[in-house]
Design an enzyme around this catalytic site. Structure first.
Site, PDB file in Angstrom:
ATOM      1  N   ASP A 154       0.818  -1.214   0.000  1.00 31.35           N
ATOM      2  CA  ASP A 154       0.000   0.000   0.000  1.00 31.35           C
ATOM      3  C   ASP A 154       0.852   1.263   0.000  1.00 31.35           C
ATOM      4  O   ASP A 154       0.324   2.366  -0.093  1.00 31.35           O
ATOM      5  CB  ASP A 154      -0.930  -0.003   1.227  1.00 31.35           C
ATOM      6  CG  ASP A 154      -2.028   1.043   1.160  1.00 31.35           C
ATOM      7  OD1 ASP A 154      -2.529   1.300   0.058  1.00 31.35           O
ATOM      8  OD2 ASP A 154      -2.369   1.608   2.210  1.00 31.35           O
TER       9      ASP A 154
ATOM     10  N   SER B  56      -6.763   5.246  -0.296  1.00 30.21           N
ATOM     11  CA  SER B  56      -7.074   3.898  -0.785  1.00 30.21           C
ATOM     12  C   SER B  56      -8.543   3.596  -0.546  1.00 30.21           C
ATOM     13  O   SER B  56      -9.070   3.832   0.550  1.00 30.21           O
ATOM     14  CB  SER B  56      -6.212   2.859  -0.064  1.00 30.21           C
ATOM     15  OG  SER B  56      -4.840   3.126  -0.237  1.00 30.21           O
TER      16      SER B  56
ATOM     17  N   GLN C 229      -5.483  -2.114  -6.801  1.00 31.34           N
ATOM     18  CA  GLN C 229      -6.041  -1.147  -5.863  1.00 31.34           C
ATOM     19  C   GLN C 229      -6.711  -0.016  -6.635  1.00 31.34           C
ATOM     20  O   GLN C 229      -6.237   0.384  -7.700  1.00 31.34           O
ATOM     21  CB  GLN C 229      -4.940  -0.557  -4.973  1.00 31.34           C
ATOM     22  CG  GLN C 229      -5.428   0.443  -3.929  1.00 31.34           C
ATOM     23  CD  GLN C 229      -4.283   0.967  -3.077  1.00 31.34           C
ATOM     24  OE1 GLN C 229      -3.605   1.911  -3.466  1.00 31.34           O
ATOM     25  NE2 GLN C 229      -4.065   0.353  -1.930  1.00 31.34           N
TER      26      GLN C 229
END
Length: 302
Positions: free
Chosen positions: A214, A238, A288
């Site tokens: 991430d 995110s 993502q």
């Protein structure tokens, strides 16, 4: 040392700090409490929540089963000053697969939820695409913290948090470059690894990769436009995160994170990434979507 006069943790100290964050307390069957990171950020880093959620799920499955996929959604910002409670639901234990659902809770509200599937592993077909070639080796690239020394105003969160992951951008600059200094590139390639030794537990290596996945993935959306984070660039959040783990690995060895963004629209960007070991073996894949909002230049900047 950061702006508050505190020494920023690096190397094995930073890795041990991350391992402490991932060492959840089991407070009841299927119920775990994750310690707060205590790094002074207002919001909990998404990779931390996903990593802790996977630790919680992994502790409820038989030892012969390795995680092969996870799918998570970030629904509320987490408060970094408070611990997070993780509730694991046992969805199914079959002959070769186990499925778990983990909900991360703060103040009685869900901030993240995730489904994860675990597999015993079986014999079958084997193939994978090759890794990118012609890249500089990580030993030939300065760490991100060194690259940013010439732009201390771009350090952002890196000046305030432990740095357990050694990240080295393989050409073209990063989202932490100064506005206007980053070339537009289709692919973003980052060598990364834990900046110290990890224990031999395979679940820990998968959870640290989940944490690290991430850190830079949304940056590949900016890379397509030569855009950067912060003033004169963008703020990102995110929205969801998915990982597939194809082969065992150690995350205290160098791993190449090759990511790109196939599309962006309506203020959201989609990013896809692949992890390769130093020998070019495809280890894991990530996808993502994130929310990206433009940030104006600060006053006085031409």
């Amino acid at each position: 040392m950061n702006s508050s006069g505190r020494e920023v943790l690096v190397g094995q100290d930073a890795v041990d700090s991350l391992l402490g964050v991932l060492d959840l307390e089991e407070i009841d069957k299927g119920l775990f409490r994750g310690p707060r990171a205590g790094v002074g950020l207002q919001r909990v880093f998404g990779g931390q929540v996903a990593g802790q959620a996977l630790v919680a799920a992994g502790r409820t499955v038989p030892a012969d089963r390795r995680v092969h996929s996870l799918h998570g959604y970030f629904v509320r910002p987490g408060d970094s000053t408070k611990p997070i409670v993780y509730q694991v639901e046992d969805i199914r234990d079959g002959r070769s697969f186990s499925v778990r659902r983990t909900v991360a809770l703060q103040n009685g509200q869900t901030i993240f939820f995730m489904s994860a599937s675990f597999h015993t592993g079986e014999r079958g077909l084997e193939h994978s695409d090759p890794a990118p070639n012609g890249l500089a080796r990580p030993e030939e690239i300065a760490p991100l913290s060194e690259q940013l020394k010439s732009h201390p105003d771009r350090l952002g969160m890196w000046a305030r948090v432990p740095r357990p992951i050694d990240m080295r951008y393989a050409g073209g600059g990063s989202g932490f470059s100064a506005s206007g200094e980053r070339p537009a590139q289709e692919h973003q390639r980052v060598w990364m690894k834990a900046d110290g030794r990890l224990p031999d537990d395979p679940l820990i290596h998968v959870c640290v990769l989940t944490y690290a996945s991430d850190l830079t993935l949304l940056d590949s959306v900016l890379s397509r436009h030569g855009a950067v984070w912060g003033p004169g660039g963008y703020l990102g959040t995110s929205l969801d995160h998915a990982l597939w783990f194809h082969r065992p690995f150690r995350f205290d060895d160098w791993i190449l994170y090759d990511s790109m963004s196939p599309t962006a629209a309506d203020g959201r960007g989609l990013a896809q990434g692949r992890f390769f070991d130093a020998a070019g073996v495809h280890l894991a894949s990530a996808t993502q979507e994130g929310l990206l909002r433009e940030t104006p230049e600060p006053p006085g900047v031409p």
